[in-house]
Design a protein around this motif. Structure first.
Motif: not given
Length: 190
Positions: A33-36, A95-101, A132-146
């Motif tokens: 999002g605004t940060g990481l 970023v949402a606009m770029i995701g829309g594009m 030893n990560i088994e599952c990598l998840l993404f959150g935050g608003q930018i992840s709507r364009s995952f």
């Protein structure tokens, strides 16, 4: 009694109880999002620093001429898009606009998302291996364009032996409140 927790850790709790990390002992969550942000578990326990924040910070890791957050957060996606286009972005671009594009098939927008995905893949790989990560998840608003940066991440499944799943969080909007609810229920013995 009042308890405080970082939003990333609350979201991780929510995904452990109600989301894609249910039953997963070692998972990591990136918030874009605004940060990481970065949260992770080991043996089913969220890892905290002594101050209660996530145990591992990635936002301030040195990267190119700044920090990783400069290249993989809101300003990173905007930077990537400007670099791909070779010119400054319009002042009101989001970023949402770029995701829309990206959704409309715009090649420059798609390339900019892919580039940020590659940065994340390169920088996350050592951490995913170390924990030893088994599952990598993404959150935050930018992840709507995952879907538009996911292709750059998929090779991690082949390169990190423990990794089996990469996706956005199941509960993008509600993971943090669900995590708080699960902790409340736990503290009340419900």
């Amino acid at each position: 009694k009042v308890r405080l927790t970082k939003d990333g850790n609350a979201a991780a709790s929510g995904e452990m109880v109600f989301g894609h990390a249910r039953g997963v002992k070692d998972f990591a969550m990136i918030t874009l999002g605004t940060g990481l942000g970065f949260s992770h578990t080991q043996n089913g326990e969220i890892q905290f620093s002594p101050l209660g924040s996530p145990a591992t910070s990635i936002y301030n890791r040195p990267y190119r001429e700044g920090s990783l957050e400069d290249y993989a957060s809101k300003r990173g996606f905007l930077r990537s898009y400007a670099e791909v286009r070779g010119k400054e972005n319009p002042e009101n671009l989001t970023v949402a606009m770029i995701g829309g594009m990206c959704g409309e098939g715009d090649k420059e927008a798609l390339q900019s998302f892919y580039n940020v995905g590659e940065i994340l893949a390169t920088e996350l790989k050592p951490l995913l291996e170390e924990f030893n990560i088994e599952c990598l998840l993404f959150g935050g608003q930018i992840s709507r364009s995952f879907a538009y940066f996911e292709p750059a991440l998929q090779h991690l499944i082949d390169e990190v032996p423990s990794l089996k799943h990469i996706s956005p969080m199941k509960n993008l909007s509600t993971a943090a409140p669900l995590g708080l609810l699960s902790k409340l229920r736990e503290s009340l013995g419900l």
